[in-house]
Design a protein around this motif. Sequence first.
Motif, PDB file in Angstrom:
ATOM      1  N   ALA A   1       0.843  -1.201   0.000  1.00 41.68           N
ATOM      2  CA  ALA A   1       0.000   0.000   0.000  1.00 41.68           C
ATOM      3  C   ALA A   1       0.872   1.242   0.000  1.00 41.68           C
ATOM      4  CB  ALA A   1      -0.928   0.012   1.218  1.00 41.68           C
ATOM      5  N   LEU A   2       0.418   2.260  -0.723  1.00 42.72           N
ATOM      6  CA  LEU A   2       1.042   3.582  -0.716  1.00 42.72           C
ATOM      7  C   LEU A   2       0.044   4.580  -0.151  1.00 42.72           C
ATOM      8  CD1 LEU A   2       2.653   3.694  -4.297  1.00 42.72           C
ATOM      9  CD2 LEU A   2       3.817   3.187  -2.130  1.00 42.72           C
ATOM     10  N   VAL A   3       0.520   5.514   0.645  1.00 42.57           N
ATOM     11  CA  VAL A   3      -0.316   6.584   1.183  1.00 42.57           C
ATOM     12  C   VAL A   3       0.199   7.901   0.649  1.00 42.57           C
ATOM     13  CG1 VAL A   3      -1.157   7.750   3.246  1.00 42.57           C
ATOM     14  CG2 VAL A   3      -0.806   5.265   3.273  1.00 42.57           C
ATOM     15  N   ILE A   4      -0.666   8.636  -0.033  1.00 41.58           N
ATOM     16  CA  ILE A   4      -0.293   9.941  -0.584  1.00 41.58           C
ATOM     17  C   ILE A   4      -0.611  11.006   0.456  1.00 41.58           C
ATOM     18  CG2 ILE A   4      -0.682  11.618  -2.422  1.00 41.58           C
ATOM     19  CD1 ILE A   4      -1.555   9.316  -4.211  1.00 41.58           C
ATOM     20  N   GLY A   5       0.413  11.609   1.018  1.00 42.45           N
ATOM     21  CA  GLY A   5       0.224  12.669   1.999  1.00 42.45           C
ATOM     22  C   GLY A   5       0.477  12.211   3.420  1.00 42.45           C
ATOM     23  N   GLY A   6       1.380  12.919   4.114  1.00 42.60           N
ATOM     24  CA  GLY A   6       1.748  12.559   5.475  1.00 42.60           C
ATOM     25  C   GLY A   6       1.032  13.364   6.526  1.00 42.60           C
ATOM     26  N   GLY A   7      -0.225  13.755   6.271  1.00 40.57           N
ATOM     27  CA  GLY A   7      -1.031  14.379   7.311  1.00 40.57           C
ATOM     28  C   GLY A   7      -1.453  13.339   8.336  1.00 40.57           C
ATOM     29  N   HIS A   8      -2.137  13.800   9.399  1.00 37.09           N
ATOM     30  CA  HIS A   8      -2.441  12.879  10.493  1.00 37.09           C
ATOM     31  C   HIS A   8      -3.326  11.716  10.054  1.00 37.09           C
ATOM     32  CE1 HIS A   8      -6.063  15.360  10.584  1.00 37.09           C
ATOM     33  NE2 HIS A   8      -6.638  14.380  11.223  1.00 37.09           N
ATOM     34  N   ASN A   9      -4.255  11.954   9.111  1.00 38.19           N
ATOM     35  CA  ASN A   9      -5.096  10.852   8.646  1.00 38.19           C
ATOM     36  C   ASN A   9      -4.307   9.852   7.817  1.00 38.19           C
ATOM     37  OD1 ASN A   9      -7.884  11.104   9.555  1.00 38.19           O
ATOM     38  ND2 ASN A   9      -7.920  13.047   8.454  1.00 38.19           N
ATOM     39  N   GLY A  10      -3.412  10.337   6.970  1.00 28.69           N
ATOM     40  CA  GLY A  10      -2.578   9.443   6.182  1.00 28.69           C
ATOM     41  C   GLY A  10      -1.669   8.606   7.063  1.00 28.69           C
ATOM     42  N   LEU A  11      -1.093   9.232   8.076  1.00 33.14           N
ATOM     43  CA  LEU A  11      -0.222   8.507   9.002  1.00 33.14           C
ATOM     44  C   LEU A  11      -1.008   7.484   9.811  1.00 33.14           C
ATOM     45  CD1 LEU A  11       1.889  11.537  10.265  1.00 33.14           C
ATOM     46  CD2 LEU A  11       2.678   9.715   8.740  1.00 33.14           C
ATOM     47  N   THR A  12      -2.226   7.860  10.201  1.00 33.90           N
ATOM     48  CA  THR A  12      -3.066   6.919  10.949  1.00 33.90           C
ATOM     49  C   THR A  12      -3.387   5.695  10.103  1.00 33.90           C
ATOM     50  OG1 THR A  12      -4.057   8.716  12.236  1.00 33.90           O
ATOM     51  CG2 THR A  12      -5.272   6.640  12.138  1.00 33.90           C
ATOM     52  N   ALA A  13      -3.775   5.920   8.847  1.00 32.62           N
ATOM     53  CA  ALA A  13      -4.069   4.799   7.950  1.00 32.62           C
ATOM     54  C   ALA A  13      -2.839   3.920   7.776  1.00 32.62           C
ATOM     55  CB  ALA A  13      -4.548   5.329   6.601  1.00 32.62           C
TER      56      ALA A  13
ATOM     57  N   VAL B   1       6.671   4.307  -8.452  1.00 32.44           N
ATOM     58  CA  VAL B   1       6.523   3.495  -7.245  1.00 32.44           C
ATOM     59  C   VAL B   1       5.282   2.633  -7.426  1.00 32.44           C
ATOM     60  CG1 VAL B   1       6.451   3.502  -4.740  1.00 32.44           C
ATOM     61  CG2 VAL B   1       7.465   5.450  -5.941  1.00 32.44           C
ATOM     62  N   HIS B   2       5.445   1.308  -7.338  1.00 32.44           N
ATOM     63  CA  HIS B   2       4.356   0.403  -7.688  1.00 32.44           C
ATOM     64  C   HIS B   2       3.616  -0.111  -6.452  1.00 32.44           C
ATOM     65  CE1 HIS B   2       5.206   0.016 -12.025  1.00 32.44           C
ATOM     66  NE2 HIS B   2       6.474   0.186 -11.665  1.00 32.44           N
ATOM     67  N   SER B   3       2.308  -0.182  -6.576  1.00 31.81           N
ATOM     68  CA  SER B   3       1.441  -0.776  -5.574  1.00 31.81           C
ATOM     69  C   SER B   3       0.050  -0.915  -6.157  1.00 31.81           C
ATOM     70  CB  SER B   3       1.379   0.090  -4.307  1.00 31.81           C
ATOM     71  OG  SER B   3       0.477  -0.474  -3.373  1.00 31.81           O
ATOM     72  N   LYS B   4      -0.665  -1.943  -5.728  1.00 33.76           N
ATOM     73  CA  LYS B   4      -2.034  -2.111  -6.214  1.00 33.76           C
ATOM     74  C   LYS B   4      -3.057  -1.502  -5.262  1.00 33.76           C
ATOM     75  CE  LYS B   4      -2.416  -6.813  -4.289  1.00 33.76           C
ATOM     76  NZ  LYS B   4      -2.671  -8.235  -4.640  1.00 33.76           N
ATOM     77  N   VAL B   5      -2.566  -0.879  -4.173  1.00 39.91           N
ATOM     78  CA  VAL B   5      -3.443  -0.189  -3.232  1.00 39.91           C
ATOM     79  C   VAL B   5      -2.861   1.189  -2.940  1.00 39.91           C
ATOM     80  CG1 VAL B   5      -4.376  -0.135  -0.894  1.00 39.91           C
ATOM     81  CG2 VAL B   5      -4.296  -2.294  -2.149  1.00 39.91           C
ATOM     82  N   ILE B   6      -3.673   2.222  -3.148  1.00 40.79           N
ATOM     83  CA  ILE B   6      -3.239   3.599  -2.893  1.00 40.79           C
ATOM     84  C   ILE B   6      -4.314   4.285  -2.056  1.00 40.79           C
ATOM     85  CG2 ILE B   6      -2.699   5.842  -3.918  1.00 40.79           C
ATOM     86  CD1 ILE B   6      -1.755   4.369  -6.419  1.00 40.79           C
ATOM     87  N   LEU B   7      -3.887   4.906  -0.982  1.00 43.45           N
ATOM     88  CA  LEU B   7      -4.785   5.705  -0.154  1.00 43.45           C
ATOM     89  C   LEU B   7      -4.391   7.164  -0.307  1.00 43.45           C
ATOM     90  CD1 LEU B   7      -4.042   2.878   1.515  1.00 43.45           C
ATOM     91  CD2 LEU B   7      -5.732   3.842   3.094  1.00 43.45           C
ATOM     92  N   SER B   8      -5.324   8.002  -0.702  1.00 39.99           N
ATOM     93  CA  SER B   8      -5.036   9.424  -0.899  1.00 39.99           C
ATOM     94  C   SER B   8      -5.533  10.235   0.282  1.00 39.99           C
ATOM     95  CB  SER B   8      -5.690   9.942  -2.175  1.00 39.99           C
ATOM     96  OG  SER B   8      -5.460  11.342  -2.312  1.00 39.99           O
ATOM     97  N   ASN B   9      -4.597  10.935   0.918  1.00 43.47           N
ATOM     98  CA  ASN B   9      -4.928  11.854   2.002  1.00 43.47           C
ATOM     99  C   ASN B   9      -5.124  13.270   1.481  1.00 43.47           C
ATOM    100  OD1 ASN B   9      -5.346  12.499   4.754  1.00 43.47           O
ATOM    101  ND2 ASN B   9      -3.227  13.143   4.989  1.00 43.47           N
ATOM    102  N   ALA B  10      -5.054  13.426   0.155  1.00 46.69           N
ATOM    103  CA  ALA B  10      -5.310  14.725  -0.467  1.00 46.69           C
ATOM    104  C   ALA B  10      -6.810  14.976  -0.537  1.00 46.69           C
ATOM    105  CB  ALA B  10      -4.698  14.767  -1.865  1.00 46.69           C
ATOM    106  N   THR B  11      -7.204  16.193  -0.881  1.00 50.80           N
ATOM    107  CA  THR B  11      -8.628  16.494  -1.029  1.00 50.80           C
ATOM    108  C   THR B  11      -9.203  15.699  -2.198  1.00 50.80           C
ATOM    109  OG1 THR B  11      -8.349  18.338  -2.590  1.00 50.80           O
ATOM    110  CG2 THR B  11      -8.172  18.842  -0.226  1.00 50.80           C
TER     111      THR B  11
END
Length: 618
Positions: A23-35, A371-381
């Motif tokens: 998994a990749l998380v776009i954005g290191g805000g608190h919600n992205g870090l929590t996920a 950067v490869h991954s089949k799961v991406i979580l976006s913390n952006a708007t």
Amino acid sequence: MSMWRRNLSSSTRALLKEKKWDALVIGGGHNGLTAAAYLARSGLSVAVLERRHLIGGAAVTEELIPGFKELELGRHGLKLLKRSPSSFTPCLDGRYLLLGPDKVLNHSEISKFSKRDADAYPRYEDQLEKFCEFIDPLLDLPTPETLQGVSSLRARMKNNLQKSEFWARCLRQAISLGQKDMVDLMDLLLSPASKVLNNWFESDVLKATLATDAVIGITERTLNQVDGHHQRRMAMKEFNDMLKSVGQGFEGCAVRASRNLLITIRLTYTFEKLSGKEEYRLCHRDVAEDKGSVNSTGSGYVLLHHVMGETDGDRGIWSYVEGGMGSVSLAIGKAAMEAGTHIVTDAEVSTLMIKDCGAVDGVILADGTKVHSKVILSNATPYKTFMELVPENVLHGDFLRAVKNLDYSSGTTKINLAVESLPQFRCCNLSHPDAGPQHVGTIHIGSESMEDIELACQDAVNGSPSRRPIIEMTIPSVLDKTLSPSGKHVINLFIQYTPYKPSEGSWKDPAYREFFVQRCLALIDEYAPGFSSSVIGYDMLTPPDLEREIGLTGGNIFHGAMGLHSLFLMRPLKGWSNYRTPLRGLYLCGSGAHPGGGVMGAPGRNAAHEVLKDIFSL
């Protein structure tokens, strides 16, 4: 802060490229870090890609959900400093109102204005707390969304069962609450805050103090497109050198461990930013138009913010975070890293890679790294995610049209001050430099009546910054001695209303910015004579600045409007409230998803749980 300087070096780039991440998380805000923390704790390989040089994104004064206890943030350095009293409203006629968790103090203070209101206030708080107990579970859990796309019979049956259980639980809660209270709750949710407060109270200053909760982050009509640059204000060299030597984050916030949503923003700054050495570019796209005031339908819902949450088991108690709101993100980040998350800063995502079958395959960074991954979580708007990161001609036109029509209007500005001394409020008749109860909580400036709030809002509706802005002042350094040198203080001003693009003038103009700052300081001087002369330096973030620096579309601190039309099953879009998106493997985990804005981590936690459901059900 050095631990977060793991920028995109050649070795880091090689690691990102060579490994296929779970998994990749776009954005290191608190919600992205929590996920990221929850996913990593479940055994997944996770990388967080943060555009800026540090993690945290925008920090707000809201609260940590019970799930945060699972991350053991206290063990990772999080410390809350309780505020009591929590609210102070000075009046120009020489009176003032203090409010907090002390019921005896509240009754005494309100009695100065109205004995009837003093007797009614405990009943008002009891009713709101009862309503919060009904609504809290709705905020903690994912929505009962219908499955999108083609799914198996087993998946459909499981989804129907989960929805039935959700609504059955709601029905049981409604029966327990009773019809009278349910009708009162509906009245609160659908009514303007002004109607709710007028029905309860007669004192202008009490109603205005409570009403400020109902207009946090909502704003005027704005439609514009601008670009330009601005220069930071230069602080005095001597004080700036002292600030640099301290090395702490220049910021402040009020937070309480709650699940409430609508809350004021408290951004993280380093003291070096007062040096004024950097130039910044501004850019903006068209945003939707809206108006928010105490007379707006549905604004009564936000009054629940007054009693939501708890600190160390004490419900409704507000706290500062020692070291500033950046400490929240640092603690979550440490928990995520301990679980195995790889956090990379200075790693701006340029676009998503999408397979022909409509599934995500990873991201391409601004420097071309794949950067490869089949799961991406976006913390952006949602706007940033679907309109800027997803390639063109991938998403359906109807979906994109709905995204474009999301409301990102905002009229909030943040000013952070470094000052020589505490404000001395005329109404308190005190002349000593020590902090008193009036300095501990949120200080409400310029809002002695709901009419004051409405007039300030109408100025912005007409395209101008409020002539008499509504200012919420906090002084976190009163309780947190780590934020400023001895004898000096950090003061944070959360200001409404400031249109994104004023009809006359521009936030790109340094003189225009300075004029508005002086307007705010002059208003504070009316209540605390001589305050402006104590200011050593300041940092200012208008709605365009919030968009450019933090990535908040339209400068909206909640990643989108928080009206009833944009919550629960409608957030961010009807049919897509369960963190999933039309692209297989792409999820939303930021404040633009249910339950919305605020530093509570619920969107990140819930999104991670939905990802795990999808992964382990395959």
